[in-house]
Design a protein around this motif. Structure first.
Motif, PDB file in Angstrom:
ATOM      1  N   ASP A 184      -1.670   2.241   8.038  1.00 35.88           N
ATOM      2  CA  ASP A 184      -2.069   1.506   6.923  1.00 35.88           C
ATOM      3  C   ASP A 184      -3.891   1.125   7.569  1.00 35.88           C
ATOM      4  O   ASP A 184      -4.109   0.630   5.836  1.00 35.88           O
TER       5      ASP A 184
ATOM      6  N   ASP B 281      -6.593   2.521  -0.150  1.00 34.64           N
ATOM      7  CA  ASP B 281      -6.363   3.170   1.623  1.00 34.64           C
ATOM      8  C   ASP B 281      -8.007   2.595   2.326  1.00 34.64           C
ATOM      9  O   ASP B 281      -8.800   2.314   1.846  1.00 34.64           O
TER      10      ASP B 281
ATOM     11  N   ASN C 103       0.739  -0.944   0.310  1.00 26.95           N
ATOM     12  CA  ASN C 103       0.269  -0.191  -0.202  1.00 26.95           C
ATOM     13  C   ASN C 103       1.142   1.553   0.148  1.00 26.95           C
ATOM     14  O   ASN C 103       2.365   1.460   0.315  1.00 26.95           O
TER      15      ASN C 103
ATOM     16  N   HIS D  51      -3.095  -2.456  -2.403  1.00 26.48           N
ATOM     17  CA  HIS D  51      -3.752  -2.601  -1.617  1.00 26.48           C
ATOM     18  C   HIS D  51      -4.415  -0.075  -1.719  1.00 26.48           C
ATOM     19  O   HIS D  51      -3.763   0.420  -1.249  1.00 26.48           O
TER      20      HIS D  51
END
Length: 362
Positions: A111, A208, A105, A206
């Motif tokens: 994360d 958010d 990400n 990936h």
């Protein structure tokens, strides 16, 4: 569709490989070296140890989640080149053990974000919960303290060794806009994607989680238009998306079925989970069953089946059921139930499609 299951490693997961191998249709694990700090090159001996454990259980390790990106890369600092070189070396090592997809990400500092790791639901189960008003009024330092006090296991994206520098990180992001983040992502992709292509590994970003700005930090992988823009930053079949229905589904405006159809050639890996979004902006993670949330899980699986999806799929966060003591969102029972629901939809759509084709040929 190839079913896989996230596993956090020996001594760092309440779920065992022997349990995972008993879930129908699961053929591999989604793994990482969670004790290696972001930016460091992954040691080959630790990679081989995971491979040995997976081989013993008869499971492959073709999907890695995540090789985390150092904050200096996201910030575009001169030191980023050192960390990018480490990333390239890690890609080469992962290719040696058969890895085909790396999920990662590009979220600044955090994360993922929730306000309650074990919110009780009406049936007595618990689940990850996001309270919008609390996020708008809580000091991020207090939230970090709460998260790390509530788990004896590593929390990806919330590692104490990284977040102990929270003050410095927030200072570093002062003045960093979304456009700065886009440009820094472009720089990263231009360096990494040729290496990934050389080793036949797809880099799958990936979305958010949640898909909007938090604590004033920029976020860029939030919806269909932004995913389209990200994939165009480096137009290669190795620059891909991990399409996560739960992350994107926290915003009801996101049409995930449309995303499946548009991006199918760039989706080597998908996370499927359900959330229920409330009118005030709160959301809670539910069972995978479509009716239990606000994400069209039925439509998403149908879209994948119609497109002939052959990539990797894993059930994402589940509830905590039947008194199970586990990592928040990553117990055994609800994710195993989720897999059987996903397989049920897939098999039903596949059979219907096959009968339609037979009728046409007849």
């Amino acid at each position: 569709m190839k079913m896989v299951f996230r596993w956090f490693g020996e001594g760092n997961d309440t779920v065992t490989l022997d349990q995972i191998r008993q879930i129908p249709g699961v053929e591999g694990i989604v793994w990482a070296l969670h004790d290696v700090p972001a930016g460091d090159e992954w040691p080959m001996d630790k990679i081989l140890a995971v491979k040995a454990a997976a081989d013993k259980a008869g499971l492959h390790l073709k999907v890695v989640e995540s090789v985390n990106i150092h904050e200096d890369i996201k910030l575009g600092l001169p030191s980023r080149d050192v960390y990018i070189e480490n990333y390239k070396k890690t890609i080469a090592k992962l290719a040696q053990v058969g890895v085909k997809v790396i999920c990662y990400n590009f979220m600044p500092i955090f994360d993922w974000l929730r306000t309650d790791l074990f919110k009780e639901m009406s049936d007595g189960s618990t689940a990850l919960f996001y309270e919008k008003a609390k996020i708008e009024n809580i000091d991020p330092f207090d939230l970090v303290k709460q998260i790390n006090e509530n788990s004896k296991l590593t929390m990806p994206g919330w590692e104490p060794e990284r977040l102990q520098y929270l003050t410095r990180l927030f200072e570093a992001y002062q003045g960093v806009t979304e456009e700065h983040l886009w440009e820094n992502a472009r720089y990263f992709l231009n360096e990494i994607i040729p290496v990934a292509a050389e080793h036949d590994i797809k880099m799958a970003i990936h979305p958010d989680d949640p898909p909007w700005s938090i604590f004033g930090l920029p976020r860029i992988i939030t919806g269909q238009a932004n995913i389209r823009r990200y994939l165009a930053l480096h137009n290669s079949p190795y620059n891909c998306i991990t399409l996560c229905s739960g992350s994107l589904g926290a915003n009801p405006d996101n049409d995930i079925v449309s995303m499946v159809h548009e991006f199918i050639d760039r989706i080597p890996f998908t996370h499927i989970r359900n959330v229920r979004v409330y009118e005030n902006g709160d959301f809670i993670e539910t069972s995978h069953r479509t009716q239990d949330g606000t994400v069209d899980i039925e439509g998403i699986i149908q879209a994948y089946q119609e497109e002939g999806f052959t990539g990797f799929c894993r059930p994402d966060h589940g509830r905590h059921l039947w008194g199970e003591s586990c990592r928040p969102g990553y117990g055994l029972y609800d994710r195993a139930l989720g897999i059987m629901y996903l397989w049920g939809l897939w098999d039903a759509y596949e059979r219907s499609s096959r009968k339609e084709q037979e009728a046409v040929l007849a």
